[in-house]
Design an enzyme around this catalytic site. Structure first.
Site, PDB file in Angstrom:
ATOM      1  N   SER A 246     -25.424 -39.722  51.383  1.00  0.00           N
ATOM      2  CA  SER A 246     -24.765 -38.629  52.109  1.00  0.00           C
ATOM      3  C   SER A 246     -25.143 -38.624  53.586  1.00  0.00           C
ATOM      4  CB  SER A 246     -25.175 -37.296  51.494  1.00  0.00           C
ATOM      5  OG  SER A 246     -24.728 -36.209  52.270  1.00  0.00           O
TER       6      SER A 246
ATOM      7  N   TYR B   4     -30.808 -30.813  49.439  1.00  0.00           N
ATOM      8  CA  TYR B   4     -29.814 -31.803  49.016  1.00  0.00           C
ATOM      9  C   TYR B   4     -29.947 -33.087  49.824  1.00  0.00           C
ATOM     10  CZ  TYR B   4     -25.341 -34.227  48.895  1.00  0.00           C
ATOM     11  OH  TYR B   4     -24.370 -35.188  48.811  1.00  0.00           O
TER      12      TYR B   4
ATOM     13  N   LYS C 193     -31.238 -36.998  48.609  1.00  0.00           N
ATOM     14  CA  LYS C 193     -30.489 -38.238  48.822  1.00  0.00           C
ATOM     15  C   LYS C 193     -31.332 -39.268  49.570  1.00  0.00           C
ATOM     16  CE  LYS C 193     -26.403 -37.398  46.978  1.00  0.00           C
ATOM     17  NZ  LYS C 193     -25.738 -38.247  45.981  1.00  0.00           N
TER      18      LYS C 193
ATOM     19  N   PHE D 298     -19.456 -39.062  54.663  1.00  0.00           N
ATOM     20  CA  PHE D 298     -19.254 -37.867  55.450  1.00  0.00           C
ATOM     21  C   PHE D 298     -18.398 -36.939  54.567  1.00  0.00           C
ATOM     22  CE2 PHE D 298     -21.556 -40.493  58.047  1.00  0.00           C
ATOM     23  CZ  PHE D 298     -22.010 -39.781  59.143  1.00  0.00           C
TER      24      PHE D 298
END
Length: 333
Positions: A117, A141, A145, A169
């Site tokens: 991400s 989050y 990642k 994105f």
């Protein structure tokens, strides 16, 4: 040989399964259906319902299938929720990836394409963002990642397990024939929320902050069509299968659109008024995220076809207006 798609009943995962099968891959899917939909899956995909944190379950799948590579989409992915429930995110995302890699190592599987991400970057110092930019996540989050990427790096060093991490994105749009699309409950992504408001399912669009350092004060994001995104995963899988080294790639359109610009475009496409109001900022939202995707284009040969935001929103609208209740509306496949 089989491609195993983790989280294959989710929004991006189901599009990946669909495209893989269209390109004549043999596909197996693991999903716990926490946020995914059984009806989103292509009828030719073999489905195993279970959780990637369940090692015994994962071992049973690997025993049944002759796996050549893994596409990993199975993760919790809501920035706001992660700020409130960080432990849930570390458990599901990081521990789930650890178990997956343990089972891959146990069965000698050395190829994985990982759904990462742009949230790994945090608030960028330079726009557009290159893969060499500093990683400084501003949410649990994004942190999970980045941790998952680091685990993959060390598994490469220790076990020669090759990976591609694709830093997305904002993903939007739907399969062009409208057969599958985005269906979350609750919905947190901008494009479907705008379109649900157009359908009268939501009273108004909430714009989280109009005092950012952007041209119109609202957040600016880079949107990539889900069909283009999935094509990059298949290219990454082939890149690894031909013996290349592990790598990280950004995936975006390299163009930024503000929330207000997205809203105005959706109003044009739908012909609906789409009421909206500005509310306070959300925690963890950077002002501007725009990708440089030159590396993916150069090394993977990625050629995104649907970079026009009008095309992205139009494909999403086609899905939402024909299936306004998502997968509860029509049985797919």
């Amino acid at each position: 040989m089989t491609v195993l798609v983790l989280g294959g009943a989710g929004y991006i995962g189901s599009h990946a399964v669909d495209q893989l099968i269209e390109q004549h891959y043999d596909v197996a899917v693991v999903d716990n259906l926490q946020t995914g939909h059984r009806d989103s899956l292509h009828k030719k995909a073999r489905f195993y319902q279970g959780d990637i944190r369940d090692k015994t379950f994962m071992e049973s799948v690997f025993k049944k299938e002759s796996i050549e590579g893994v596409l990993h989409f199975a993760a919790n992915s809501l920035v706001g929720e992660s700020m409130q429930q960080p432990l849930q995110y570390f458990n599901n995302n990081v521990y789930g990836t650890q178990i997956t890699l343990e089972v891959m190592q146990q069965f000698g599987i050395k190829t994985i394409v990982f759904s990462s991400s742009a949230a790994t970057y945090g608030e960028p110092k330079e726009i557009p963002i290159k893969e060499t930019a500093e990683t400084n996540p501003e949410s649990p989050y994004g942190e999970t990642k980045l941790m998952m990427e680091k685990i993959l790096k060390w598994c490469d060093q220790s076990y020669d397990m090759k990976f591609v991490a694709l830093r997305y994105f904002n993903v939007a749009g739907a399969k062009l024939d409208g057969r599958i699309g985005e269906d979350h409950s609750p919905e947190s992504h901008l494009v479907p929320i705008i379109l649900q408001t157009a359908l009268g399912q939501k009273e108004e669009l909430l714009i989280f902050g109009d005092d950012y350092n952007t041209p119109d004060g609202t957040c600016v994001r880079d949107y990539v069509h889900v069909v283009d995104l999935v094509e990059a995963h298949i290219l990454a899988l082939n890149y690894l299968k031909t013996g290349n080294q592990s790598a990280v790639f950004n995936l975006g359109s390299s163009t930024g659109f503000s929330v207000k610009e997205m809203l105005d475009t959706a109003r044009d496409i739908t012909g609906k008024e789409i009421p909206a109001k500005v509310v306070s900022r959300r925690a963890g939202d950077p002002s501007t995220l725009i990708a440089s995707s030159e590396k993916a284009k150069m090394i993977l040969g990625w050629k995104p076809q649907y970079t026009d935001i009008k095309k992205i929103i139009a494909s999403a609208w086609n899905w939402h207006k024909t299936s306004p209740l998502g997968y509860n509306d029509i049985k797919k496949n």
